[in-house]
Design a protein around this motif. Sequence first.
Motif, PDB file in Angstrom:
ATOM      1  N   MET A 151     -61.716 -92.109  42.272  1.00  0.00           N
ATOM      2  CA  MET A 151     -63.105 -92.352  42.626  1.00  0.00           C
ATOM      3  C   MET A 151     -63.629 -91.177  43.448  1.00  0.00           C
ATOM      4  SD  MET A 151     -64.698 -95.748  44.312  1.00  0.00           S
ATOM      5  CE  MET A 151     -63.323 -95.813  45.454  1.00  0.00           C
ATOM      6  N   LYS A 152     -64.725 -90.604  43.018  1.00  0.00           N
ATOM      7  CA  LYS A 152     -65.217 -89.366  43.623  1.00  0.00           C
ATOM      8  C   LYS A 152     -66.393 -89.642  44.542  1.00  0.00           C
ATOM      9  CE  LYS A 152     -66.835 -84.751  42.315  1.00  0.00           C
ATOM     10  NZ  LYS A 152     -68.061 -84.768  43.106  1.00  0.00           N
ATOM     11  N   HIS A 153     -66.320 -89.112  45.744  1.00  0.00           N
ATOM     12  CA  HIS A 153     -67.434 -89.206  46.673  1.00  0.00           C
ATOM     13  C   HIS A 153     -68.130 -87.858  46.736  1.00  0.00           C
ATOM     14  CE1 HIS A 153     -66.578 -93.192  48.232  1.00  0.00           C
ATOM     15  NE2 HIS A 153     -65.310 -92.863  48.328  1.00  0.00           N
ATOM     16  N   ARG A 154     -69.453 -87.867  46.630  1.00  0.00           N
ATOM     17  CA  ARG A 154     -70.204 -86.620  46.733  1.00  0.00           C
ATOM     18  C   ARG A 154     -70.109 -86.094  48.154  1.00  0.00           C
ATOM     19  NH1 ARG A 154     -74.358 -86.494  42.958  1.00  0.00           N
ATOM     20  NH2 ARG A 154     -74.812 -84.376  43.689  1.00  0.00           N
ATOM     21  N   THR A 155     -70.027 -84.769  48.268  1.00  0.00           N
ATOM     22  CA  THR A 155     -69.944 -84.137  49.581  1.00  0.00           C
ATOM     23  C   THR A 155     -71.221 -83.384  49.900  1.00  0.00           C
ATOM     24  OG1 THR A 155     -68.997 -82.074  48.716  1.00  0.00           O
ATOM     25  CG2 THR A 155     -67.456 -83.856  49.286  1.00  0.00           C
ATOM     26  N   VAL A 156     -71.387 -83.080  51.167  1.00  0.00           N
ATOM     27  CA  VAL A 156     -72.563 -82.332  51.613  1.00  0.00           C
ATOM     28  C   VAL A 156     -72.640 -80.984  50.896  1.00  0.00           C
ATOM     29  CG1 VAL A 156     -73.586 -81.150  53.598  1.00  0.00           C
ATOM     30  CG2 VAL A 156     -72.664 -83.473  53.855  1.00  0.00           C
ATOM     31  N   GLY A 157     -71.485 -80.347  50.703  1.00  0.00           N
ATOM     32  CA  GLY A 157     -71.468 -79.046  50.037  1.00  0.00           C
ATOM     33  C   GLY A 157     -72.015 -79.077  48.633  1.00  0.00           C
ATOM     34  N   GLU A 158     -71.958 -80.244  47.977  1.00  0.00           N
ATOM     35  CA  GLU A 158     -72.450 -80.361  46.607  1.00  0.00           C
ATOM     36  C   GLU A 158     -73.962 -80.507  46.531  1.00  0.00           C
ATOM     37  OE1 GLU A 158     -69.637 -82.726  43.827  1.00  0.00           O
ATOM     38  OE2 GLU A 158     -69.339 -83.584  45.814  1.00  0.00           O
ATOM     39  N   HIS A 206     -70.366 -80.428  58.211  1.00  0.00           N
ATOM     40  CA  HIS A 206     -69.535 -79.501  57.450  1.00  0.00           C
ATOM     41  C   HIS A 206     -69.641 -79.826  55.960  1.00  0.00           C
ATOM     42  CE1 HIS A 206     -67.621 -77.628  60.946  1.00  0.00           C
ATOM     43  NE2 HIS A 206     -67.649 -78.836  61.490  1.00  0.00           N
ATOM     44  N   PRO A 207     -69.434 -78.852  55.095  1.00  0.00           N
ATOM     45  CA  PRO A 207     -69.646 -79.070  53.655  1.00  0.00           C
ATOM     46  C   PRO A 207     -68.723 -80.115  53.044  1.00  0.00           C
ATOM     47  CG  PRO A 207     -68.593 -76.947  54.062  1.00  0.00           C
ATOM     48  CD  PRO A 207     -69.055 -77.455  55.380  1.00  0.00           C
ATOM     49  N   GLU A 208     -67.547 -80.331  53.630  1.00  0.00           N
ATOM     50  CA  GLU A 208     -66.608 -81.292  53.044  1.00  0.00           C
ATOM     51  C   GLU A 208     -66.891 -82.739  53.454  1.00  0.00           C
ATOM     52  OE1 GLU A 208     -64.732 -79.791  56.884  1.00  0.00           O
ATOM     53  OE2 GLU A 208     -65.822 -78.927  55.173  1.00  0.00           O
ATOM     54  N   GLN A 209     -67.840 -82.944  54.366  1.00  0.00           N
ATOM     55  CA  GLN A 209     -68.167 -84.305  54.777  1.00  0.00           C
ATOM     56  C   GLN A 209     -68.876 -85.053  53.651  1.00  0.00           C
ATOM     57  OE1 GLN A 209     -69.461 -82.971  59.136  1.00  0.00           O
ATOM     58  NE2 GLN A 209     -69.579 -85.194  58.919  1.00  0.00           N
ATOM     59  N   ARG A 210     -68.702 -86.380  53.620  1.00  0.00           N
ATOM     60  CA  ARG A 210     -69.326 -87.193  52.592  1.00  0.00           C
ATOM     61  C   ARG A 210     -70.832 -87.291  52.818  1.00  0.00           C
ATOM     62  NH1 ARG A 210     -66.978 -92.905  51.937  1.00  0.00           N
ATOM     63  NH2 ARG A 210     -67.654 -93.000  54.117  1.00  0.00           N
ATOM     64  N   VAL A 211     -71.564 -87.352  51.722  1.00  0.00           N
ATOM     65  CA  VAL A 211     -73.015 -87.483  51.795  1.00  0.00           C
ATOM     66  C   VAL A 211     -73.412 -88.746  52.566  1.00  0.00           C
ATOM     67  CG1 VAL A 211     -75.023 -88.070  50.386  1.00  0.00           C
ATOM     68  CG2 VAL A 211     -73.633 -86.088  49.790  1.00  0.00           C
ATOM     69  N   VAL A 212     -72.695 -89.841  52.323  1.00  0.00           N
ATOM     70  CA  VAL A 212     -73.037 -91.080  53.006  1.00  0.00           C
ATOM     71  C   VAL A 212     -72.885 -90.937  54.514  1.00  0.00           C
ATOM     72  CG1 VAL A 212     -70.700 -92.072  52.809  1.00  0.00           C
ATOM     73  CG2 VAL A 212     -72.690 -93.586  53.014  1.00  0.00           C
ATOM     74  N   ASP A 213     -71.896 -90.165  54.974  1.00  0.00           N
ATOM     75  CA  ASP A 213     -71.717 -89.949  56.415  1.00  0.00           C
ATOM     76  C   ASP A 213     -72.854 -89.105  56.986  1.00  0.00           C
ATOM     77  OD1 ASP A 213     -69.339 -91.406  56.416  1.00  0.00           O
ATOM     78  OD2 ASP A 213     -68.144 -89.645  55.892  1.00  0.00           O
ATOM     79  N   ALA A 214     -73.287 -88.088  56.222  1.00  0.00           N
ATOM     80  CA  ALA A 214     -74.409 -87.258  56.673  1.00  0.00           C
ATOM     81  C   ALA A 214     -75.684 -88.090  56.764  1.00  0.00           C
ATOM     82  CB  ALA A 214     -74.604 -86.084  55.715  1.00  0.00           C
ATOM     83  N   ALA A 215     -75.871 -88.996  55.811  1.00  0.00           N
ATOM     84  CA  ALA A 215     -77.057 -89.858  55.828  1.00  0.00           C
ATOM     85  C   ALA A 215     -77.057 -90.747  57.066  1.00  0.00           C
ATOM     86  CB  ALA A 215     -77.096 -90.701  54.560  1.00  0.00           C
ATOM     87  N   ARG A 216     -75.876 -91.246  57.441  1.00  0.00           N
ATOM     88  CA  ARG A 216     -75.779 -92.095  58.632  1.00  0.00           C
ATOM     89  C   ARG A 216     -76.073 -91.303  59.900  1.00  0.00           C
ATOM     90  NH1 ARG A 216     -70.238 -94.901  56.420  1.00  0.00           N
ATOM     91  NH2 ARG A 216     -71.237 -96.417  55.032  1.00  0.00           N
ATOM     92  N   ILE A 217     -75.650 -90.027  59.929  1.00  0.00           N
ATOM     93  CA  ILE A 217     -75.942 -89.173  61.085  1.00  0.00           C
ATOM     94  C   ILE A 217     -77.447 -88.969  61.211  1.00  0.00           C
ATOM     95  CG2 ILE A 217     -75.725 -86.830  62.008  1.00  0.00           C
ATOM     96  CD1 ILE A 217     -72.893 -86.756  60.780  1.00  0.00           C
ATOM     97  N   MET A 218     -78.104 -88.693  60.082  1.00  0.00           N
ATOM     98  CA  MET A 218     -79.562 -88.500  60.106  1.00  0.00           C
ATOM     99  C   MET A 218     -80.261 -89.747  60.632  1.00  0.00           C
ATOM    100  SD  MET A 218     -80.699 -86.416  56.710  1.00  0.00           S
ATOM    101  CE  MET A 218     -80.165 -84.714  56.419  1.00  0.00           C
ATOM    102  N   GLU A 219     -79.825 -90.910  60.159  1.00  0.00           N
ATOM    103  CA  GLU A 219     -80.451 -92.159  60.570  1.00  0.00           C
ATOM    104  C   GLU A 219     -80.225 -92.402  62.056  1.00  0.00           C
ATOM    105  OE1 GLU A 219     -82.756 -95.500  60.077  1.00  0.00           O
ATOM    106  OE2 GLU A 219     -82.370 -93.863  58.657  1.00  0.00           O
ATOM    107  N   ARG A 220     -79.007 -92.173  62.518  1.00  0.00           N
ATOM    108  CA  ARG A 220     -78.671 -92.425  63.928  1.00  0.00           C
ATOM    109  C   ARG A 220     -79.411 -91.482  64.867  1.00  0.00           C
ATOM    110  NH1 ARG A 220     -73.615 -91.892  63.422  1.00  0.00           N
ATOM    111  NH2 ARG A 220     -73.310 -89.828  64.295  1.00  0.00           N
ATOM    112  N   TRP A 243     -68.270-101.164  47.081  1.00  0.00           N
ATOM    113  CA  TRP A 243     -69.333-100.798  48.016  1.00  0.00           C
ATOM    114  C   TRP A 243     -69.260 -99.333  48.428  1.00  0.00           C
ATOM    115  CZ3 TRP A 243     -73.898-102.167  49.263  1.00  0.00           C
ATOM    116  CH2 TRP A 243     -74.309-103.502  49.165  1.00  0.00           C
ATOM    117  N   ARG A 244     -68.051 -98.774  48.420  1.00  0.00           N
ATOM    118  CA  ARG A 244     -67.897 -97.382  48.869  1.00  0.00           C
ATOM    119  C   ARG A 244     -68.262 -96.362  47.796  1.00  0.00           C
ATOM    120  NH1 ARG A 244     -63.345 -99.636  51.658  1.00  0.00           N
ATOM    121  NH2 ARG A 244     -61.937 -99.073  49.943  1.00  0.00           N
ATOM    122  N   VAL A 245     -68.532 -96.816  46.575  1.00  0.00           N
ATOM    123  CA  VAL A 245     -68.899 -95.895  45.495  1.00  0.00           C
ATOM    124  C   VAL A 245     -70.322 -95.387  45.729  1.00  0.00           C
ATOM    125  CG1 VAL A 245     -69.377 -95.707  43.019  1.00  0.00           C
ATOM    126  CG2 VAL A 245     -67.336 -96.906  43.813  1.00  0.00           C
TER     127      VAL A 245
END
Length: 229
Positions: free
Chosen positions: A1-8, A104-118, A202-204
């Motif tokens: 299962m592939k998670h998109r990263t910030v670098g992508e 960082h580029p290897e972080q998951r997109v979902v984590d970056a989205a949560r940072i923006m929201e927070r 849910w994590r997809v």
Amino acid sequence: MKHRTVGEVMSSEVVKAHPDTSLKELARLLTSHRISGLPVVDDDDKVMGVVSQTDLTRRQAARGRTGADRDRVLGALRRIARARPTAPALTAGGLMSSPAVTVHPEQRVVDAARIMERCHIDRLPVVDEEDRLIGITTRRDLLSVFLRTDEEIREDIAGAVCLHGPADDAGKLHIDVRDGVVTIEGAAGPEINTMALIRAAWRVDGVVGVVNRLAADRRDASSVWPSEL
């Protein structure tokens, strides 16, 4: 299962400023590139802070020359860009918010989205292991993850099913995805961890809802939401 990263999803072409960039030049950069903020870097390209439209227009608001709506903000920026320099000139170093929130580029997109929201921000500078600027990601970039096709989501969830039980049992399950809402139904064998499977779904990336209709878990056949897991 592939998670998109910030670098992508990030943009590697970044409009940036230096600590001595003037208020007038900052306003010109924001208006000409139609962006709401930009990173401030030192001579080694390390991120020192971020300057936003709000930082620039706050002074105008304090003087009663602008309001909160977008048109007035843009109008204030254009006036700053056209104004004659004054002494002492305000600079990016004095206006920026620091320290900058970065990813960082290897972080998951979902984590970056949560940072923006927070942090209530619309963009994140992307840095390497030495904190040097390598890109920028915005809310719009992150939203692209949630525009995945239903078939792409279904394939990822099918892979998760195989990880949570024998192939024979997994093959008896039916996975349907419509507009990001996943429905999993069928007779789950005893070796399938149904709750782990629902959590994995849910994590997809791109999933907006999961409906559990597995025969092995009939206590509640209604939609399963993150707060319940």
